[in-house]
Design a protein around this motif. Structure first.
Motif, mmCIF file in Angstrom:
data_model
loop_
_atom_site.group_PDB
_atom_site.id
_atom_site.type_symbol
_atom_site.label_atom_id
_atom_site.label_comp_id
_atom_site.label_asym_id
_atom_site.label_seq_id
_atom_site.Cartn_x
_atom_site.Cartn_y
_atom_site.Cartn_z
ATOM 1 N N VAL A 22 -1.126 6.304 -6.810
ATOM 2 C CA VAL A 22 0.169 5.863 -6.300
ATOM 3 C C VAL A 22 0.018 4.508 -5.601
ATOM 4 N N PHE A 23 -1.029 4.347 -4.835
ATOM 5 C CA PHE A 23 -1.285 3.097 -4.134
ATOM 6 C C PHE A 23 -1.483 1.938 -5.125
ATOM 7 N N LEU A 24 -2.253 2.155 -6.179
ATOM 8 C CA LEU A 24 -2.481 1.121 -7.181
ATOM 9 C C LEU A 24 -1.213 0.790 -7.958
ATOM 10 N N ALA A 25 -0.386 1.758 -8.235
ATOM 11 C CA ALA A 25 0.882 1.501 -8.940
ATOM 12 C C ALA A 25 1.810 0.649 -8.081
ATOM 13 N N ILE A 26 1.843 0.903 -6.790
ATOM 14 C CA ILE A 26 2.682 0.114 -5.888
ATOM 15 C C ILE A 26 2.142 -1.319 -5.774
ATOM 16 N N LEU A 27 0.835 -1.490 -5.757
ATOM 17 C CA LEU A 27 0.226 -2.814 -5.678
ATOM 18 C C LEU A 27 0.358 -3.598 -6.976
ATOM 19 N N ALA A 28 0.481 -2.969 -8.117
ATOM 20 C CA ALA A 28 0.524 -3.654 -9.414
ATOM 21 C C ALA A 28 1.788 -4.503 -9.560
ATOM 22 N N VAL A 29 2.910 -4.061 -9.055
ATOM 23 C CA VAL A 29 4.177 -4.784 -9.221
ATOM 24 C C VAL A 29 4.131 -6.157 -8.544
ATOM 25 N N PRO A 30 3.786 -6.268 -7.263
ATOM 26 C CA PRO A 30 3.721 -7.614 -6.670
ATOM 27 C C PRO A 30 2.643 -8.492 -7.314
ATOM 28 N N THR A 31 1.551 -7.896 -7.743
ATOM 29 C CA THR A 31 0.496 -8.670 -8.404
ATOM 30 C C THR A 31 1.007 -9.277 -9.697
ATOM 31 N N LEU A 32 1.751 -8.537 -10.493
ATOM 32 C CA LEU A 32 2.321 -9.058 -11.734
ATOM 33 C C LEU A 32 3.356 -10.142 -11.468
ATOM 34 N N VAL A 33 4.144 -9.987 -10.426
ATOM 35 C CA VAL A 33 5.146 -10.999 -10.082
ATOM 36 C C VAL A 33 4.460 -12.310 -9.675
ATOM 37 N N VAL A 34 3.427 -12.234 -8.866
ATOM 38 C CA VAL A 34 2.695 -13.433 -8.441
ATOM 39 C C VAL A 34 2.019 -14.090 -9.642
#
Length: 162
Positions: A22-34
């Motif tokens: 769950v933590f990695l899924a939440i972190l993936a979205v801002p990483t893809l946007v950046v």
């Protein structure tokens, strides 16, 4: 046995299930946007910044000859281009000695018109000239002259067909 309020009860441990997914899924979205923003920035930096993409640099003798003129002897910082299209449109930008502007215009257009200081359209322009096809040339000409200093004037020469 009864529990007293101060006793702690140990939780039973169940092996295998953590919250890292769950933590990695939440972190993936801002990483893809950046990453997408960085890719757009790199694409923007390496693309052509010219306002008119169809304007190509050309020789000043060709640009001025299209309107029936020649580059003056004392010209400096000359840039000339042609805008592609159904009808060519040449533009020349250069600086020349202020005292020689009137003589250059008179030599380029001996049958007229003359430079004028009123009704030039832009308040920044000190003198201008609009000429239809003159001296057997097929182009119309617009010249805008802005005095940079007491000695120098900036000339914008545009030649186009109607």
């Amino acid at each position: 046995m009864t529990q007293t309020p101060t006793e702690t009860v140990a939780e039973p441990t169940v092996p295998g299930r953590t919250r890292w997914g769950v933590f990695l899924a939440i972190l993936a979205v801002p990483t893809l946007v950046v990453a997408a923003l960085i890719a757009l920035l790199v694409a923007w930096l390496f693309t052509d910044d010219s306002v008119a993409a169809d304007v190509k640099k050309t020789s000043c003798s060709e640009a001025l000859a299209f309107g029936g003129a020649k580059l003056p002897e004392g010209a400096d910082d000359a840039w000339c281009g042609i805008e592609a299209g159904p009808e060519p449109r040449y533009e020349a930008l250069f600086r020349m000695p202020r005292a020689e502007v009137g003589a250059w215009v008179a030599a380029s257009f001996p049958e007229g018109p003359r430079l004028r200081t009123t009704q030039c359209g832009d308040t920044q322009v000190d003198a201008c000239l609009n000429a239809g096809p003159v001296a057997g040339e097929r182009a119309s000409v617009q010249i805008d002259i802005t005095h940079d200093s007491r000695k120098w004037s900036e000339v914008r020469f545009v030649a186009f067909t109607l």
